[in-house]
Design an enzyme around this catalytic site. Structure first.
Site, PDB file in Angstrom:
ATOM      1  N   HIS A 105      -7.884  -2.605   7.398  1.00 14.15           N
ATOM      2  CA  HIS A 105      -6.927  -2.582   8.502  1.00 14.15           C
ATOM      3  C   HIS A 105      -6.645  -1.118   8.840  1.00 14.15           C
ATOM      4  CE1 HIS A 105      -4.212  -4.477  11.153  1.00 14.15           C
ATOM      5  NE2 HIS A 105      -3.269  -4.900  10.338  1.00 14.15           N
ATOM      6  N   GLN A 114       0.828  -1.212   0.000  1.00 17.66           N
ATOM      7  CA  GLN A 114       0.000   0.000   0.000  1.00 17.66           C
ATOM      8  C   GLN A 114       0.862   1.261   0.000  1.00 17.66           C
ATOM      9  OE1 GLN A 114      -3.024  -0.073   3.079  1.00 17.66           O
ATOM     10  NE2 GLN A 114      -3.723  -2.106   2.466  1.00 17.66           N
ATOM     11  N   GLU A 140      -2.962 -11.487  16.175  1.00  9.94           N
ATOM     12  CA  GLU A 140      -2.346 -12.457  15.243  1.00  9.94           C
ATOM     13  C   GLU A 140      -0.958 -12.883  15.711  1.00  9.94           C
ATOM     14  OE1 GLU A 140      -3.014  -9.974  11.896  1.00  9.94           O
ATOM     15  OE2 GLU A 140      -1.044  -9.042  11.931  1.00  9.94           O
ATOM     16  N   SER A 149     -14.268 -34.785  31.486  1.00  5.74           N
ATOM     17  CA  SER A 149     -14.367 -35.493  32.771  1.00  5.74           C
ATOM     18  C   SER A 149     -14.090 -34.546  33.938  1.00  5.74           C
ATOM     19  CB  SER A 149     -13.330 -36.621  32.791  1.00  5.74           C
ATOM     20  OG  SER A 149     -12.021 -36.065  32.815  1.00  5.74           O
ATOM     21  N   GLU A 209      -6.986 -33.103  18.902  1.00 10.35           N
ATOM     22  CA  GLU A 209      -8.157 -33.100  19.789  1.00 10.35           C
ATOM     23  C   GLU A 209      -8.694 -31.680  19.966  1.00 10.35           C
ATOM     24  OE1 GLU A 209      -7.889 -35.333  23.434  1.00 10.35           O
ATOM     25  OE2 GLU A 209      -9.429 -34.093  24.390  1.00 10.35           O
ATOM     26  N   GLY A 219      -9.776 -14.051   4.753  1.00  2.86           N
ATOM     27  CA  GLY A 219     -10.632 -13.834   3.602  1.00  2.86           C
ATOM     28  C   GLY A 219     -11.201 -15.144   3.073  1.00  2.86           C
TER      29      GLY A 219
HETATM   30  N1  LIG Z   1      -5.616 -11.949   5.089  1.00  2.00           N
HETATM   31  C1  LIG Z   1      -6.714 -11.687   5.777  1.00  2.00           C
HETATM   32  O1  LIG Z   1      -7.510 -12.575   5.961  1.00  2.00           O
HETATM   33  C2  LIG Z   1      -6.990 -10.311   6.334  1.00  2.00           C
HETATM   34  C3  LIG Z   1      -7.999 -10.172   7.296  1.00  2.00           C
HETATM   35  C4  LIG Z   1      -8.370  -8.905   7.693  1.00  2.00           C
HETATM   36  C5  LIG Z   1      -7.714  -7.815   7.160  1.00  2.00           C
HETATM   37  N2  LIG Z   1      -6.684  -7.975   6.278  1.00  2.00           N
HETATM   38  C6  LIG Z   1      -6.064  -6.791   5.687  1.00  2.00           C
HETATM   39  O2  LIG Z   1      -6.505  -6.735   4.336  1.00  2.00           O
HETATM   40  C7  LIG Z   1      -5.495  -6.162   3.520  1.00  2.00           C
HETATM   41  C8  LIG Z   1      -5.102  -7.143   2.432  1.00  2.00           C
HETATM   42  O3  LIG Z   1      -4.642  -8.318   3.057  1.00  2.00           O
HETATM   43  P1  LIG Z   1      -4.331  -9.657   2.323  1.00  2.00           P
HETATM   44  O4  LIG Z   1      -4.027 -10.662   3.365  1.00  2.00           O
HETATM   45  O5  LIG Z   1      -5.364  -9.945   1.332  1.00  2.00           O
HETATM   46  O6  LIG Z   1      -2.999  -9.151   1.646  1.00  2.00           O
HETATM   47  P2  LIG Z   1      -1.695  -9.839   1.227  1.00  2.00           P
HETATM   48  O7  LIG Z   1      -0.704  -9.437   2.220  1.00  2.00           O
HETATM   49  O8  LIG Z   1      -1.877 -11.289   0.944  1.00  2.00           O
HETATM   50  O9  LIG Z   1      -1.494  -9.125  -0.195  1.00  2.00           O
HETATM   51  C9  LIG Z   1      -2.610  -8.778  -1.028  1.00  2.00           C
HETATM   52  C10 LIG Z   1      -2.217  -8.414  -2.433  1.00  2.00           C
HETATM   53  O10 LIG Z   1      -1.108  -7.537  -2.456  1.00  2.00           O
HETATM   54  C11 LIG Z   1      -0.348  -7.860  -3.587  1.00  2.00           C
HETATM   55  N3  LIG Z   1       1.019  -7.353  -3.439  1.00  2.00           N
HETATM   56  C12 LIG Z   1       1.929  -7.653  -2.492  1.00  2.00           C
HETATM   57  N4  LIG Z   1       3.071  -6.973  -2.709  1.00  2.00           N
HETATM   58  C13 LIG Z   1       2.859  -6.234  -3.824  1.00  2.00           C
HETATM   59  C14 LIG Z   1       3.632  -5.285  -4.554  1.00  2.00           C
HETATM   60  N5  LIG Z   1       4.870  -4.979  -4.182  1.00  2.00           N
HETATM   61  N6  LIG Z   1       3.082  -4.708  -5.630  1.00  2.00           N
HETATM   62  C15 LIG Z   1       1.818  -4.981  -5.996  1.00  2.00           C
HETATM   63  N7  LIG Z   1       1.022  -5.844  -5.361  1.00  2.00           N
HETATM   64  C16 LIG Z   1       1.546  -6.451  -4.292  1.00  2.00           C
HETATM   65  C17 LIG Z   1      -0.414  -9.366  -3.656  1.00  2.00           C
HETATM   66  O11 LIG Z   1      -0.128  -9.815  -4.940  1.00  2.00           O
HETATM   67  C18 LIG Z   1      -1.857  -9.600  -3.312  1.00  2.00           C
HETATM   68  O12 LIG Z   1      -2.661  -9.517  -4.469  1.00  2.00           O
HETATM   69  C19 LIG Z   1      -4.357  -5.813   4.468  1.00  2.00           C
HETATM   70  O13 LIG Z   1      -4.558  -4.488   4.903  1.00  2.00           O
HETATM   71  C20 LIG Z   1      -4.553  -6.792   5.611  1.00  2.00           C
HETATM   72  O14 LIG Z   1      -3.968  -6.380   6.812  1.00  2.00           O
HETATM   73  C21 LIG Z   1      -6.329  -9.193   5.844  1.00  2.00           C
HETATM   74  C1  LIG Z   2      -6.808 -13.315   9.469  1.00  2.00           C
HETATM   75  C2  LIG Z   2      -6.198 -12.319  10.452  1.00  2.00           C
HETATM   76  C3  LIG Z   2      -5.048 -12.938  11.188  1.00  2.00           C
HETATM   77  O1  LIG Z   2      -7.196 -11.992  11.395  1.00  2.00           O
HETATM   78  C4  LIG Z   2      -5.819 -10.983   9.764  1.00  2.00           C
HETATM   79  O2  LIG Z   2      -5.649 -10.005  10.751  1.00  2.00           O
HETATM   80  C5  LIG Z   2      -4.612 -11.001   8.860  1.00  2.00           C
HETATM   81  O3  LIG Z   2      -3.764 -10.118   9.016  1.00  2.00           O
HETATM   82  O4  LIG Z   2      -4.545 -11.833   7.965  1.00  2.00           O
HETATM   83 MG   LIG Z   3      -4.036  -8.764  10.600  1.00  2.00          MG
HETATM   84 MG   LIG Z   4      -7.165 -10.022  12.060  1.00  2.00          MG
END
Ligand SMILES: NC(=O)c1ccc[n+]([C@@H]2O[C@H](COP(=O)([O-])OP(=O)(O)OC[C@H]3O[C@@H](n4cnc5c(N)ncnc54)[C@H](O)[C@@H]3O)[C@@H](O)[C@H]2O)c1
Ligand SMILES: CC(C)(O)[C@@H](O)C(=O)O
Ligand SMILES: [Mg+2]
Ligand SMILES: [Mg+2]
Length: 348
Positions: A124, A103, A212, A270, A248, A153
């Site tokens: 986030h 980002q 996390e 138990s 378990e 996700g």
């Molecule tokens: N993973 C989760 O389940 C989860 C849960 C809640 C919130 N979030 C938040 O959601 C947002 C996205 O998370 P995520 O886990 O999907 O992200 P991620 O860290 O897996 O990356 C998402 C995308 O970023 C791209 N990317 C990474 N480096 C790059 C670069 N240098 N140039 C261009 N694209 C690049 C990847 O190809 C991917 O498409 C973050 O702010 C994260 O904190 C994630």
């Molecule tokens: C799924 C999580 C751990 O809750 C999220 O915060 C992430 O960064 O992927």
């Molecule tokens: Mg997180």
């Molecule tokens: Mg989280």
């Protein structure tokens, strides 16, 4: 907005009853939601939005695995799938779902395309809260808010397909249009949240990074490894050590905790087990509390954000990450787990 009592404390919560999907669809009917990034949250949120009848496009680098995944998931190049810049131009709501480190790199491009009245959506509080490290400072004439699903996700999508809902937090950082609340809550409902609880950007990121690194991912692996290694050292077989440490818990006991709480899970074990668990849990709490204090401080001072930015901004960050994941995967405990999982009748 409903005020609900959580263990004696009143909090603001938005539920699907109060804010049904048709209201969300109505609020978003003239918006184009541009999901930027198709990693883990990107697919979950974009597909749920699409299936909920919201106009959604995806912005992703072409010639990448994520682009191919978006195509395989039904997004059409030139129609609903674009290069990042084009998606940024077309979107009225920008869902910024690149990795937190990426980002930073794309921020100048995003900022350029944030014309008056658009909305900037995060999952986030990271980029805004740690803007001394990210330089993400949005213009004043756009809405800025977040919906942060409290889970992967992958789970967001799976639960949506099962007619369930993951809970999410929401926060408004900036309401430039006067529509920020309706926009954020509509998005929260439309991405498949079960209910939305109110927070702010800083609280979201402090709690999320702590969780996390702590009980959800870091601490749980640490405590698994500690118990497994002691059992092995004392002469127990890998299958016995794995079953008493992990299998378990995930297969039998955690589903009971999820259903009705810890005391109810205890009550279904138990009296011998209950006696021992009640005698020992406070010792584990007291032994780990100082580590959690240290962890929280490391989050709140921005150190954890710094480590994450530094390591995930390297061009080859995936190589190191994959090697560290392989170390876990190849450990005796998780190799034993692989065999144990293959023996579950439903996997045969
Ligand atoms: N993973 C989760 O389940 C989860 C849960 C809640 C919130 N979030 C938040 O959601 C947002 C996205 O998370 P995520 O886990 O999907 O992200 P991620 O860290 O897996 O990356 C998402 C995308 O970023 C791209 N990317 C990474 N480096 C790059 C670069 N240098 N140039 C261009 N694209 C690049 C990847 O190809 C991917 O498409 C973050 O702010 C994260 O904190 C994630
Ligand atoms: C799924 C999580 C751990 O809750 C999220 O915060 C992430 O960064 O992927
Ligand atoms: Mg997180
Ligand atoms: Mg989280």
């Amino acid at each position: 907005m409903a005020k609900l009592n959580f263990g004696g404390v009143e909090e603001n919560v938005v539920t699907r009853e109060e804010y049904p999907l048709d209201k969300a669809q109505q609020t978003l009917k003239d918006e184009v939601v541009a999901v930027i990034g198709y990693g883990v949250q990107g697919p979950g949120q974009a597909l749920n939005l699409k299936d909920n009848g919201i106009s959604v496009i995806v912005g992703q680098r072409q010639n990448s695995k994520s682009w191919d995944k978006a195509v395989a998931d039904g997004f059409v190049p030139g129609e609903t799938l674009f290069e990042i810049e084009e998606a940024l131009q077309k979107g009225t709501i920008i869902c910024y779902l690149l990795s937190d480190a990426a980002q930073i790199e794309y921020w100048p491009l995003v900022k350029e395309n944030l014309t008056a009245g658009k909305a900037l959506y995060f999952s986030h509080g990271f980029g805004i809260t740690f803007n001394d490290q990210t330089s993400i400072v949005p213009p004043e004439n756009v809405d800025v808010f977040l919906v942060a699903p409290k889970g992967s996700g992958t789970s967001l999508r799976r639960m949506f397909l099962q007619n369930r809902g993951l809970n999410s937090s929401y926060a408004i950082f900036q309401d430039a249009t006067g529509k920020a609340f309706d926009r954020v809550v509509s998005l929260g409902i439309a991405i498949g949240s079960g209910y939305l609880f109110e927070t702010d950007f800083q609280k979201e990121v402090y709690s999320d990074l702590t969780g996390e690194r702590g009980t959800l991912m870091g601490a749980i692996q640490g405590i698994f490894a500690a118990q497994y290694e002691v059992l092995r050292k004392k002469g127990h077989s890998p299958s016995e050590a794995f079953n008493e440490t992990v299998e378990e818990l995930t297969q039998s006991l955690m589903p009971l905790v999820a259903e009705n709480g810890m005391d109810w899970m205890y009550a279904n074990c138990s009296t011998t087990a209950q006696r021992g668990a009640l005698d020992w849990w406070k010792r584990f709490r007291d032994a780990t509390a100082p580590i959690f204090e240290e962890l929280y401080d490391s989050v709140a001072t921005g150190k954890e954000a710094g480590y994450s930015i530094e390591s995930n901004s390297k061009p080859d960050y995936r190589v190191d990450l994959d090697a560290e994941l392989a170390e876990l995967r190849d450990s005796e405990m998780w190799q034993a787990g692989k065999t144990v999982r293959s023996l579950r009748p439903e996997n045969n």
